[in-house]
Motif scaffolding. Structure first.
Motif, PDB file in Angstrom:
ATOM      1  N   GLY A  41      27.624  25.510  11.549  1.00  0.00           N
ATOM      2  CA  GLY A  41      27.180  26.014  10.250  1.00  0.00           C
ATOM      3  C   GLY A  41      26.499  24.981   9.343  1.00  0.00           C
ATOM      4  N   ARG A  42      25.723  25.498   8.604  1.00  0.00           N
ATOM      5  CA  ARG A  42      25.122  24.571   7.349  1.00  0.00           C
ATOM      6  C   ARG A  42      26.035  24.096   6.751  1.00  0.00           C
ATOM      7  NH1 ARG A  42      19.702  24.367   6.913  1.00  0.00           N
ATOM      8  NH2 ARG A  42      20.101  23.522   4.636  1.00  0.00           N
ATOM      9  N   GLY A  43      27.318  24.491   6.485  1.00  0.00           N
ATOM     10  CA  GLY A  43      28.298  23.825   5.522  1.00  0.00           C
ATOM     11  C   GLY A  43      28.865  22.663   6.252  1.00  0.00           C
ATOM     12  N   SER A  44      28.783  22.579   7.476  1.00  0.00           N
ATOM     13  CA  SER A  44      29.507  21.238   7.979  1.00  0.00           C
ATOM     14  C   SER A  44      28.725  20.230   7.717  1.00  0.00           C
ATOM     15  CB  SER A  44      29.631  21.644   9.456  1.00  0.00           C
ATOM     16  OG  SER A  44      28.485  21.765  10.083  1.00  0.00           O
ATOM     17  N   TYR A  45      27.385  20.377   7.479  1.00  0.00           N
ATOM     18  CA  TYR A  45      26.539  19.110   7.378  1.00  0.00           C
ATOM     19  C   TYR A  45      26.350  18.865   5.560  1.00  0.00           C
ATOM     20  CZ  TYR A  45      25.046  19.796  11.865  1.00  0.00           C
ATOM     21  OH  TYR A  45      25.332  19.881  13.304  1.00  0.00           O
ATOM     22  N   ALA A  46      27.081  19.451   5.047  1.00  0.00           N
ATOM     23  CA  ALA A  46      26.914  19.309   3.295  1.00  0.00           C
ATOM     24  C   ALA A  46      27.115  17.923   2.725  1.00  0.00           C
ATOM     25  CB  ALA A  46      27.776  20.154   2.850  1.00  0.00           C
ATOM     26  N   ASP A  47      28.145  17.327   3.322  1.00  0.00           N
ATOM     27  CA  ASP A  47      28.381  15.775   3.159  1.00  0.00           C
ATOM     28  C   ASP A  47      27.379  14.769   3.637  1.00  0.00           C
ATOM     29  OD1 ASP A  47      30.909  16.620   1.582  1.00  0.00           O
ATOM     30  OD2 ASP A  47      31.983  16.241   3.595  1.00  0.00           O
ATOM     31  N   VAL A  48      26.849  15.254   4.673  1.00  0.00           N
ATOM     32  CA  VAL A  48      26.070  14.431   5.565  1.00  0.00           C
ATOM     33  C   VAL A  48      24.511  14.345   4.637  1.00  0.00           C
ATOM     34  CG1 VAL A  48      24.677  13.767   7.312  1.00  0.00           C
ATOM     35  CG2 VAL A  48      27.107  14.692   7.450  1.00  0.00           C
ATOM     36  N   GLU A  49      24.406  15.560   4.296  1.00  0.00           N
ATOM     37  CA  GLU A  49      23.003  15.621   3.586  1.00  0.00           C
ATOM     38  C   GLU A  49      22.907  14.805   2.035  1.00  0.00           C
ATOM     39  OE1 GLU A  49      23.158  20.084   1.535  1.00  0.00           O
ATOM     40  OE2 GLU A  49      22.076  19.608   3.409  1.00  0.00           O
ATOM     41  N   GLN A  50      24.153  14.747   1.709  1.00  0.00           N
ATOM     42  CA  GLN A  50      23.994  13.925   0.262  1.00  0.00           C
ATOM     43  C   GLN A  50      24.059  12.640   0.305  1.00  0.00           C
ATOM     44  OE1 GLN A  50      23.537  15.379  -2.757  1.00  0.00           O
ATOM     45  NE2 GLN A  50      23.183  17.463  -1.474  1.00  0.00           N
ATOM     46  N   GLN A  51      24.347  12.000   1.637  1.00  0.00           N
ATOM     47  CA  GLN A  51      24.587  10.523   1.799  1.00  0.00           C
ATOM     48  C   GLN A  51      23.522   9.609   1.066  1.00  0.00           C
ATOM     49  OE1 GLN A  51      25.851   9.754   5.611  1.00  0.00           O
ATOM     50  NE2 GLN A  51      28.046  10.352   5.311  1.00  0.00           N
TER      51      GLN A  51
END
Length: 62
Positions: A37-47
């Motif tokens: 899901g898109r939620g699993s990439y939330a931390d990665v997209e803010q890096q």
């Protein structure tokens, strides 16, 4: 009979097996990426936007 047909056909079976192996592994990885899901990439997209992350201070023995 099939053994003789395959032996004289001149097909490079090793190259075909390598191509099939690559295609299968690539397909599995693509499916795994889109299955998440898109939620699993939330931390990665803010890096790239975060300068530093808070660190927990640990008690160091001197």
């Amino acid at each position: 009979m099939a053994k003789y047909l395959l032996a004289e056909s001149g097909i490079n079976w090793l190259a075909i097996m390598a191509l099939l192996t690559f295609f299968i592994i690539f397909s599995i990885v693509i499916i795994m990426v889109f299955w998440r899901g898109r939620g699993s990439y939330a931390d990665v997209e803010q890096q790239p936007l975060i300068d530093s992350y808070p660190t927990e201070e640990k008690d160091e023995l001197v």
